[in-house]
Enzyme design. Structure first.
Site, PDB file in Angstrom:
ATOM      1  N   ARG A  90       0.761  -0.971  -0.462  1.00 49.07           N
ATOM      2  CA  ARG A  90      -0.123   0.026   0.131  1.00 49.07           C
ATOM      3  C   ARG A  90       0.818   1.334  -0.041  1.00 49.07           C
ATOM      4  O   ARG A  90       1.336   1.339   0.794  1.00 49.07           O
ATOM      5  CB  ARG A  90      -0.808   0.240   1.236  1.00 49.07           C
ATOM      6  CG  ARG A  90      -1.314   1.494   1.266  1.00 49.07           C
ATOM      7  CD  ARG A  90      -2.669   1.340   0.893  1.00 49.07           C
ATOM      8  NE  ARG A  90      -3.187   2.967   0.562  1.00 49.07           N
ATOM      9  CZ  ARG A  90      -4.103   2.922   1.506  1.00 49.07           C
ATOM     10  NH1 ARG A  90      -4.809   2.060   2.454  1.00 49.07           N
ATOM     11  NH2 ARG A  90      -5.241   4.415   1.798  1.00 49.07           N
ATOM     12  N   ARG A 102      -7.539  -0.259  -4.119  1.00 53.83           N
ATOM     13  CA  ARG A 102      -5.820  -0.500  -2.556  1.00 53.83           C
ATOM     14  C   ARG A 102      -5.841  -1.693  -2.609  1.00 53.83           C
ATOM     15  O   ARG A 102      -6.628  -2.879  -3.372  1.00 53.83           O
ATOM     16  CB  ARG A 102      -6.263   0.683  -1.416  1.00 53.83           C
ATOM     17  CG  ARG A 102      -7.981   0.055  -1.030  1.00 53.83           C
ATOM     18  CD  ARG A 102      -7.917   1.333  -0.082  1.00 53.83           C
ATOM     19  NE  ARG A 102      -8.304   2.664  -1.080  1.00 53.83           N
ATOM     20  CZ  ARG A 102      -8.638   3.644  -0.584  1.00 53.83           C
ATOM     21  NH1 ARG A 102      -8.004   4.055   1.274  1.00 53.83           N
ATOM     22  NH2 ARG A 102      -8.730   5.112  -0.888  1.00 53.83           N
ATOM     23  N   ASP A 105      -6.525  -1.928   3.207  1.00 54.71           N
ATOM     24  CA  ASP A 105      -6.804  -0.405   3.844  1.00 54.71           C
ATOM     25  C   ASP A 105      -7.207  -1.116   4.839  1.00 54.71           C
ATOM     26  O   ASP A 105      -7.852  -2.141   5.430  1.00 54.71           O
ATOM     27  CB  ASP A 105      -7.670  -0.067   3.338  1.00 54.71           C
ATOM     28  CG  ASP A 105      -8.031   1.678   3.460  1.00 54.71           C
ATOM     29  OD1 ASP A 105      -7.167   2.073   4.009  1.00 54.71           O
ATOM     30  OD2 ASP A 105      -9.788   1.439   4.256  1.00 54.71           O
ATOM     31  N   ASP A 107      -8.050   0.320   8.973  1.00 54.97           N
ATOM     32  CA  ASP A 107      -8.629   1.680   9.391  1.00 54.97           C
ATOM     33  C   ASP A 107      -8.886   0.975  11.545  1.00 54.97           C
ATOM     34  O   ASP A 107      -9.852   0.613  11.830  1.00 54.97           O
ATOM     35  CB  ASP A 107      -9.659   2.413   8.484  1.00 54.97           C
ATOM     36  CG  ASP A 107     -10.136   2.859   8.008  1.00 54.97           C
ATOM     37  OD1 ASP A 107      -9.188   3.666   7.129  1.00 54.97           O
ATOM     38  OD2 ASP A 107     -10.493   1.912   6.664  1.00 54.97           O
TER      39      ASP A 107
END
Length: 147
Positions: A90, A102, A105, A107
């Site tokens: 990434r 992407r 990811d 989060d």
């Protein structure tokens, strides 16, 4: 290495991918989280396929949530997550399209009952309650968590 908080906290990490071998990327990230000496994987949701949020022309995402128990501070946990993203290819740059495709990811959506609003770190994650792909998988592993 960042100083641990020494007080274990539960945190929830949303994972997503819409490029390459999506399932492999997410499972690799989950494995990397569990290998960190200050992070213990507690539960993992199933993966669901969702439509992309953002610019048109993207492929569908695979999304899931992982619950971890950690002695890292929220900022140190975020740093560990960003390192895992980089290790999986990434690239986060100013020029990168927001909400674009992407490979992976990660989060940090919730960390214990903390509310944090600092540059680069907002907990609970902004618009968490509007993101079905997070809420649908979060409820699988923690239907009693309050936002």
């Amino acid at each position: 290495m960042p100083e641990p908080t020494h007080i274990p906290a539960n945190a929830f990490i949303a994972l997503g991918s819409n490029l390459g071998d999506r399932e492999f990327a997410i499972e690799s990230a989950r494995t990397a989280l569990g290998r960190h000496p200050e992070i213990e994987t507690v539960r993992c949701s199933s993966l669901i396929e969702t439509d992309p949020v953002g610019p048109p022309g993207q492929g569908p995402y695979l999304n899931g949530v992982t619950m971890v128990r950690t002695t890292l501070s929220p900022r140190a946990l975020l740093d560990a997550m960003l390192a895992i993203e980089r290790s999986l290819g990434r690239i986060r740059e100013e020029s990168t399209e927001r909400w674009g495709p992407r490979t992976i990811d990660l989060d940090l959506v919730l960390y214990s009952d903390l509310i944090i609003d600092e540059p680069g770190l907002t907990i609970p994650q902004q618009r968490l309650h509007e993101r079905r792909f997070v809420m649908q998988t979060l409820v699988q592993i923690a239907n009693d968590v309050l936002h």
